[in-house]
Design an enzyme around this catalytic site. Structure first.
Site, PDB file in Angstrom:
ATOM      1  N   ALA A  60      36.317  39.490  44.272  1.00 52.94           N
ATOM      2  CA  ALA A  60      37.003  39.935  45.483  1.00 52.94           C
ATOM      3  C   ALA A  60      36.434  39.203  46.699  1.00 52.94           C
ATOM      4  O   ALA A  60      35.368  38.597  46.629  1.00 52.94           O
ATOM      5  CB  ALA A  60      36.813  41.436  45.646  1.00 52.94           C
ATOM      6  N   GLY A  82      34.801  41.305  40.672  1.00 55.87           N
ATOM      7  CA  GLY A  82      36.200  41.536  40.332  1.00 55.87           C
ATOM      8  C   GLY A  82      36.756  40.488  39.379  1.00 55.87           C
ATOM      9  O   GLY A  82      37.663  40.779  38.586  1.00 55.87           O
TER      10      GLY A  82
END
Ligand code: NAD
Length: 706
Positions: free
Chosen positions: A65, A105
């Site tokens: 992310a 992520g």
């Protein structure tokens, strides 16, 4: 090839290849997520596609992310967690092809794919706890299903990255392939998987878990994650993977993530993360990246610091020439280099060849001619101005005019050292901390005449040897030690007024400091600062308050751990401090001698005064322009002085603790201690205006205009 610029979609026969392309690390911010979802949806909807491969352009799969989005208001569009859950339930198998890094992520995305393939040197990890939150997109639920609970805990609670080779050994990836063949192998794997039932990580059972795994992990965290919230929360999430159905575990993980990501721990840890990057920029050089061409390094003096500095450079691949005056010093220094690297080899940290190569990189002699081809020389001779002048005169004579000359002095004026050389624009301070091969901080000391490019090159070199450099101005103690003196002084005064060393140390340790000030003193040895105090005694203004307790301890032969006694006593062979009635009696007798009526000192007062003095000194340093940004001071204290990273450093902590209250404490200390605590005008302005140190970065500087 089709798709936007951030994500490409191309076809290899019946396999759709979806490539993230958002340099430098393919972070998955809002725009990337939109493009990624569109590409995956298109691949699934296309009847000519049987399977998909997901990979990254450039050097990495993806760094995960976009950290700048954490803690910011949510943005519209697809979320990463939504995409990840969708990937797992897609009707056609998706294969993650991983090279470079797959972290956070990005690894969570890969975990939701049907299969994973990686290069052997790829790095896979879930570093979320190091930023103060838990993996929030299924990492704590899917990883245990693939690798089992003990290995999942090992990775999730520490943020440790595993290589592609290790990932294959533990079942995190299905296969490994050389980088050049990664995509072909991933396409082949996707074709083999196509047509059959899609393997879903969420459907796998969590392997049976030994009963004591969680209790042992909790006991470890009690030691390694003192005062932290995120690691314990991550442990609970993994435990829930073993007790809850997948969907519920996912929901609980998401709640834990959302609860932590805007909390104080994560705010502080993200602050330090960005502060470390910001510190790499020399303010008047703008963003211009300077990379160094430094290959050969010289070191003057093979004592405590010189040896540690030589070890740091040799370990990072630099050729190091050390010059000292005596054969004994050279022999002792070389022996220390050898034993340090041998120990690393014995512990399995480096191979035999690497050990031999590191030792071979260090040469030692008495002739300054060894520096003729050096690109950088670091002086670590005795701490006396005459000696520094003599050393720099010799360096002036033998070094190339473009070689950088640095002094490791901790108390002498670097402007004076530089001014006595022929090319002061290339002279600066590189202030390493002891033990120099271990401690991460290096203050890059900026004398008036040094060229900004030289600072940038030194910041780069410091980074290459695995350390954290921060530019500081020239003043007594530079930034770190100057603040330390102010903090330490309050600790000493608190003893005279009613506290005991064990109380002060306990309170500051509970605050999160790696050690209390008295424990630290015993570790470092009390005689070094005693010698300095004796030197300064003649010029010390007699009307100012002065605590004689440390001097008395030294006079009693209590010099710290090395003599088995200091502020504490130590059993033979032990480093555990034991409170000593003899010290308590000394403290009480000094109180009486100085006319103090001892009183109960609250734990709160210890924090207020020690931290108040620390932050006030930091604010004075900012006013005087000796540090460029409050966040630089935070980096210095986190890496050089054991300030808890999860509190973000002293200036970040102050913003959150409340500047008004700190100012009140500082004013009260000034009222009773006079010029020893000089309230900072900057601190006063910020406190009265409702401002924060963090705002200074935005308003363009900290220097107070008088
Ligand atoms: P040290 O006494 O252990 O070592 C100094 C070495 O320099 C000795 O081996 C000595 O023989 C050699 N030397 C002296 N004059 C020399 C010359 N003209 N040419 C070549 N070699 C010479 O001292 P140290 O603790 O390593 O400190 C070195 C420097 O680092 C000092 O300026 C000190 O203030 C600074 N420093 C020390 C620490 C610390 O904790 N020890 C921390 C930061 C900075």
């Amino acid at each position: 090839m089709s798709g936007g610029t951030l994500v490409h979609l191309e076809h290899r026969g019946p396999v759709a290849v979806v490539t993230l392309d958002n340099p430098p690390v393919n972070a998955m911010g809002a725009a990337v997520r939109v493009a990624l979802k569109a590409a995956l949806d298109a691949a699934m909807a296309d009847p000519a596609v049987d399977a998909a491969v997901l990979t990254g352009a450039g050097k990495h799969f993806s760094g995960g992310a976009d950290i700048r989005e954490f803690g910011a208001p949510p943005v519209d569009g697809p979320t990463l967690v939504g995409i990840i859950n969708a990937v797992e339930t897609m009707p056609k198998p998706v294969v993650a092809a991983i090279h470079g890094t797959a972290t956070g992520g990005a690894l969570e995305l890969a975990l939701a794919c049907a299969h994973r393939i990686a290069t052997e040197d790829a790095e896979l990890g879930l570093p979320e706890v190091t930023l103060g939150f838990v993996p929030g997109a299924g990492g704590t639920q899917r990883l245990p299903r693939l690798v089992g609970v003990p290995r999942a805990l090992d990775m999730i609670l520490t943020g440790r990255r595993v290589s592609g080779a290790e990932a294959q050994a533990i079942g995190l990836v299905d296969e490994t392939a050389p980088a050049a063949q990664l995509l072909d192998a991933a396409v082949a794997l996707a074709m083999r998987a196509a047509g059959g039932a899609v393997r879903r990580t969420c459907d796998l059972p969590v392997p049976a878990t030994p009963a004591d795994v969680f209790t042992r992990a909790e006991a470890d965290l009690a030691k390694t994650a003192r005062g932290r919230v995120a690691p314990g929360a991550a442990l609970e999430c993994v435990r829930q993977a073993t007790t809850m159905p997948f969907a519920e575990g996912l929901k609980a993980e998401r709640e834990a993530f959302l609860g932590l990501v805007r909390g104080p721990e994560s705010t502080a840890l993200r602050h330090v993360f960005f502060a470390e990057r910001e510190a790499q920029k020399v303010p008047d050089l703008g963003a211009g990246a300077v990379s160094s061409n430094i290959r050969r390094v010289g070191v003057v003096g093979f004592g405590t610091m010189g040896a540690g500095i030589a070890i740091s450079f040799a370990a990072a691949g630099y050729q190091v020439a050390v010059v000292d005056e005596t054969a004994e010093a050279l022999e002792r220094g070389l022996a220390r280099v050898r034993s340090t690297f041998e120990e690393a080899r014995q512990k399995g940290r480096i191979s035999e060849e690497e050990c031999a190569a590191r030792i071979a990189r260090v040469s030692a002699g008495t002739d300054y001619g060894a520096f003729a081809d050096a690109d950088l020389v670091v002086e670590a001779a005795f701490e006396e101005m005459d000696i520094k002048h003599a050393v720099f005169a010799k360096l002036d004579a033998v070094c190339r005019p473009d070689a950088i000359l640095a002094t490791n002095t901790s108390s002498l004026d670097v402007n004076v050292i530089a001014a006595a050389t022929r090319h002061p624009a290339r002279v600066l301070g590189l202030h390493f901390f002891s033990p120099a091969n271990i401690m991460k901080l290096v203050e890059v000391v900026r004398p008036q005449q040094v060229a900004p490019e030289i600072l940038a090159v030194c910041l780069d070199v410091v980074k290459r040897i695995g350390k954290v450099g921060v530019v500081v101005g020239v003043c007594d103690g530079f930034v770190g030690n100057r603040m330390l003196f102010a903090y330490r002084r309050q600790a000493d005064f608190l003893l005279e007024e009613g506290a005991l060393p064990a109380q002060v140390d306990r309170v500051l340790r509970d605050f999160g400091m790696a050690m209390g000030p008295f424990q630290t003193g015993d570790l470092a040895g009390l005689d070094i600062s005693w010698r300095i105090r004796k030197r300064l005694a003649a010029t010390r203004p007699k009307e100012l308050r002065y605590s004689p307790i440390a001097d008395r301890l030294c006079e009693m032969g209590r010099l710290g751990q090395k003599t088995g006694a200091g502020w504490y006593r130590y059993e033979k062979g032990s480093r555990t401090p034991v409170p000593d009635p003899e010290v308590d009696a000394l403290v009480k007798s000094v109180s009486a001698e100085l006319g103090f009526t001892r009183r109960e000192i609250s734990d709160e007062e210890i924090i207020d005064r020690c931290m108040g003095a620390l932050v006030n000194e930091g604010a004075l340093i900012l006013e005087e322009g000796l540090a460029a940004r409050p966040s630089d001071i935070d980096v210095i204290w986190v890496h050089g002085y054991g300030f808890p990273r999860h509190r973000g450093g002293p200036m970040h902590w102050a913003d959150h603790a409340g500047l008004v209250r700190l100012l009140d404490t500082v004013d009260a200390m000034h009222a009773s201690q006079g010029p020893l605590v000089r309230p900072s005008a900057l601190l006063r302005r910020l406190a009265l205006d409702g401002g924060r140190f963090a705002d200074l970065a935005k308003s363009g500087g900290a220097k107070e205009k008088a």
